[in-house]
Design an enzyme around this catalytic site. Sequence first.
Site, mmCIF file in Angstrom:
data_model
loop_
_atom_site.group_PDB
_atom_site.id
_atom_site.type_symbol
_atom_site.label_atom_id
_atom_site.label_comp_id
_atom_site.label_asym_id
_atom_site.label_seq_id
_atom_site.Cartn_x
_atom_site.Cartn_y
_atom_site.Cartn_z
ATOM 1 N N GLN A 1 -7.779 14.624 3.193
ATOM 2 C CA GLN A 1 -7.064 14.035 2.340
ATOM 3 C C GLN A 1 -7.898 13.717 1.075
ATOM 4 O O GLN A 1 -9.057 13.318 0.862
ATOM 5 C CB GLN A 1 -6.887 12.334 2.907
ATOM 6 C CG GLN A 1 -6.160 11.682 1.828
ATOM 7 C CD GLN A 1 -5.512 10.319 2.590
ATOM 8 O OE1 GLN A 1 -6.433 9.248 2.983
ATOM 9 N NE2 GLN A 1 -4.435 10.260 2.817
ATOM 10 N N HIS B 1 -8.139 11.450 -1.933
ATOM 11 C CA HIS B 1 -7.405 10.086 -2.371
ATOM 12 C C HIS B 1 -7.283 10.186 -4.004
ATOM 13 O O HIS B 1 -8.092 10.420 -4.834
ATOM 14 C CB HIS B 1 -8.632 8.947 -2.071
ATOM 15 C CG HIS B 1 -8.052 7.592 -2.295
ATOM 16 N ND1 HIS B 1 -7.760 7.118 -3.457
ATOM 17 C CD2 HIS B 1 -7.724 6.678 -1.520
ATOM 18 C CE1 HIS B 1 -7.202 6.059 -3.239
ATOM 19 N NE2 HIS B 1 -7.430 5.555 -2.101
ATOM 20 N N GLU C 1 -6.675 2.024 -3.381
ATOM 21 C CA GLU C 1 -4.913 1.881 -3.487
ATOM 22 C C GLU C 1 -4.672 0.308 -3.512
ATOM 23 O O GLU C 1 -3.452 0.167 -4.220
ATOM 24 C CB GLU C 1 -4.552 2.683 -2.198
ATOM 25 C CG GLU C 1 -2.920 3.025 -2.454
ATOM 26 C CD GLU C 1 -2.615 4.111 -1.355
ATOM 27 O OE1 GLU C 1 -3.186 5.167 -1.348
ATOM 28 O OE2 GLU C 1 -1.800 3.709 -0.501
ATOM 29 N N HIS D 1 -11.609 12.374 0.774
ATOM 30 C CA HIS D 1 -11.571 10.893 1.317
ATOM 31 C C HIS D 1 -11.642 10.873 2.933
ATOM 32 O O HIS D 1 -12.449 10.249 3.271
ATOM 33 C CB HIS D 1 -10.456 10.097 0.512
ATOM 34 C CG HIS D 1 -10.549 8.669 1.026
ATOM 35 N ND1 HIS D 1 -11.502 7.747 0.672
ATOM 36 C CD2 HIS D 1 -9.437 7.751 1.664
ATOM 37 C CE1 HIS D 1 -11.161 6.457 1.223
ATOM 38 N NE2 HIS D 1 -10.100 6.559 1.860
ATOM 39 N N PHE E 1 0.830 -1.134 -0.081
ATOM 40 C CA PHE E 1 0.042 0.055 -0.147
ATOM 41 C C PHE E 1 0.853 1.334 0.005
ATOM 42 O O PHE E 1 1.818 1.016 0.243
ATOM 43 C CB PHE E 1 -0.855 -0.079 1.252
ATOM 44 C CG PHE E 1 -2.274 -0.134 0.952
ATOM 45 C CD1 PHE E 1 -2.902 -1.366 0.681
ATOM 46 C CD2 PHE E 1 -3.186 1.027 0.913
ATOM 47 C CE1 PHE E 1 -4.271 -1.467 0.453
ATOM 48 C CE2 PHE E 1 -4.548 1.105 0.453
ATOM 49 C CZ PHE E 1 -5.067 -0.274 0.375
ATOM 50 N N ARG F 1 -0.544 9.247 -0.675
ATOM 51 C CA ARG F 1 -1.645 9.855 -1.367
ATOM 52 C C ARG F 1 -1.820 11.159 -1.643
ATOM 53 O O ARG F 1 -1.971 11.788 -2.767
ATOM 54 C CB ARG F 1 -2.648 9.559 -0.573
ATOM 55 C CG ARG F 1 -3.184 8.135 -0.567
ATOM 56 C CD ARG F 1 -4.450 7.950 0.436
ATOM 57 N NE ARG F 1 -4.724 6.408 0.102
ATOM 58 C CZ ARG F 1 -5.377 5.887 0.853
ATOM 59 N NH1 ARG F 1 -6.243 6.492 2.080
ATOM 60 N NH2 ARG F 1 -5.551 4.598 0.962
ATOM 61 N N LEU G 1 -14.620 5.359 -4.796
ATOM 62 C CA LEU G 1 -13.271 4.890 -4.659
ATOM 63 C C LEU G 1 -12.960 3.855 -5.373
ATOM 64 O O LEU G 1 -13.641 2.722 -5.305
ATOM 65 C CB LEU G 1 -13.054 4.771 -3.426
ATOM 66 C CG LEU G 1 -11.656 4.790 -3.037
ATOM 67 C CD1 LEU G 1 -10.956 6.165 -2.841
ATOM 68 C CD2 LEU G 1 -11.419 3.930 -1.486
#
Length: 611
Positions: free
Chosen positions: A257, A259, A272, A370, A137, A303, A269
Amino acid sequence: MTDAHAPEAQAAVVDGVHHHQFDIVIIGAGGAGMRAAIAAAEEAQGTSVSVGVITKLYPTRSHTGAAQGGMAAALANVEEDNAEWHTYDTIKGGDYLVDQDAAQILAKEAIDAVIDLENMGLPFNRTPEGKIDQRRFGGHTRDHGKAPVRRACYAADRTGHMILQTLFQNCVKLGVNFFNEYYALDLLYTEGKVSGVVAYELASGQLHVFQAKAVIFATGGFGKMFKTTSNAHTLTGDGVGMIWRRGLPLEDMEFFQFHPTGLAGLGILLTEGARGEGAILRNASGERFMERYAPTIKDLAPRDIVARCMVQEVREGRGAGPNKDYVLLDCTHLGAEVLETKLPDITEFARLYLGIDPVVEPVPVMPTAHYAMGGIPTNTDAEVLLDNTTPVPGLYAAGECACVSVHGSNRLGTNSLLDINVFGKRAGQNAVAYVQGVDFTPLPDDPAKGVRTLVEQVRGASGSESIATLRKTLQENMDDKAQVYRTADSLREMLHIIHDLRQRYKNIGIHDRGSRFNTDLLEAIELGFLLDLAEVVVYSAMNREESRGGHMREDFQKRDDENWMKHTMAYLTGDATSPDPEDHIKLDYKPVVFVKGDDGELLYPPMERKY
Ligand SMILES: Cc1cc2nc3c(=O)[nH]c(=O)nc-3n(C[C@H](O)[C@H](O)[C@H](O)COP(=O)(O)OP(=O)(O)OC[C@H]3O[C@@H](n4cnc5c(N)ncnc54)[C@H](O)[C@@H]3O)c2cc1C
């Protein structure tokens, strides 16, 4: 045992308002709320401590269930890893605004948090030998940034769903009292003391007062202030808003954030985890542009960095599509089997919402709002703070609504499912220890008064403004003026728009005057919270004249440690409808916590962030 009318010490109706009494009341039944409930119920066994959970959604509909990619823990099941590397990545990923003692706890307790879930019955993906499998990730690396590491435990791309179901089943097993589809609308808090919560019952429109010795906030995020967002419609920041209206501070609200991989134009979404499995971001000419920006870990940079690079590609004319306004997530080389087995949900999302099959075509993506890094300030015991250091006795917060701060100015992927488990558990355990030594604080006179007035005002509203229009105006402008790139001008304009929306909000009209399932009424109240919080986000962002993590100022492009290595603490000090935020918001600062080694040197000194 789980129905709302399970044994209670006192349940009575006074002047049309239902009264309940629990030692501990938890607001929210997502991952953080239910993990807190389990910890509290386990800790309370053999005592008389009672626990009630108030939730506006049926527990298994909470947003935690939408989480896809995974939960971080340095189990080292598939390659070498350890909690120290995880701590380092979390601090660097958060652009050094992370409180480092909290990050150490997060990484260290991650291992037990995963094993707890496994023991509760969570079906993680497995390695051929039967261990919990792990995937890569963004920002999670081996040995301080040398290469990506496999640290995320996962259940296909439905990790959050599995966590939420597992936690719910265990709450049922432990007999936790749920009050489902009850909206908490006020915290009873006077002179530094908590005495309970007031809630509105969706099915009947009746009001409920919950007297409590301890209250745990676990109400999730507030992504619905943006138009393009991965967040569910219900993420309107009610809990954070309740704390704000009571004059308690909010921390680091400017850090939101975005994303990188939302479906272009929609914001839905794509985890990731897709890039963790090897998917690649490409611009219009097919170039793997992240190689230019983050040569070591490329598409798996944190991100904030990837989102900025994507926007830059588009701004410089290298975007794909007829309007050159998105980039492409290329999964085609992963093969149908990996997509169907490890990423089935997102494969289906691309097919369903864009008519694009990721097996054979790259998918159009752009950043989507996000995650709220900021929120209700707490210490590492999950106690809510009333200033930089003083906890409010009996008040706790955990999960996305809280700011511990383990994520600093940018959260790493898979660290939130971890955060809700680690700090949810701490909140539950600490609340049990607290309530055993204290009595109930007496309720104020007519405790439901504030909520009754609010509900009656909104229910009777007959003005000409529509809630949907006001909300849409807020969301579109937040996307336009307070998203990945910000300037003093764009933020100032946004503050004017918020003030204007607040004026118009005074003139709203509600069509449904009924008391059963009146969602019109609740959407209006939720919009009130969103407007409050949007103002704090934008005002804090305008004040922070530097770029760090999720907060990128075009007019102050560098991180400025000398002046800005500090958390923002915002307080509501006056009438929120006054035109100039300076008249009703006070901004203060809190130092970042650094940790030192035995030699007295900083263990994680701030450095330039290279990947
Ligand atoms: C699409 C998506 C994918 C994600 N994927 C990942 C991932 O792979 N890994 C990761 O680490 N993180 C991921 N995240 C982030 C992570 O899922 C969330 O930050 C986390 O689950 C939040 O949990 P929570 O318990 O704090 O809040 P939530 O799960 O949002 O729960 C909030 C609870 O509060 C209740 N509530 C709210 N307001 C009120 C009120 N007024 N009265 C009563 N109850 C109220 C709701 O009913 C709900 O039960 C993802 C997020 C999204 C949106």
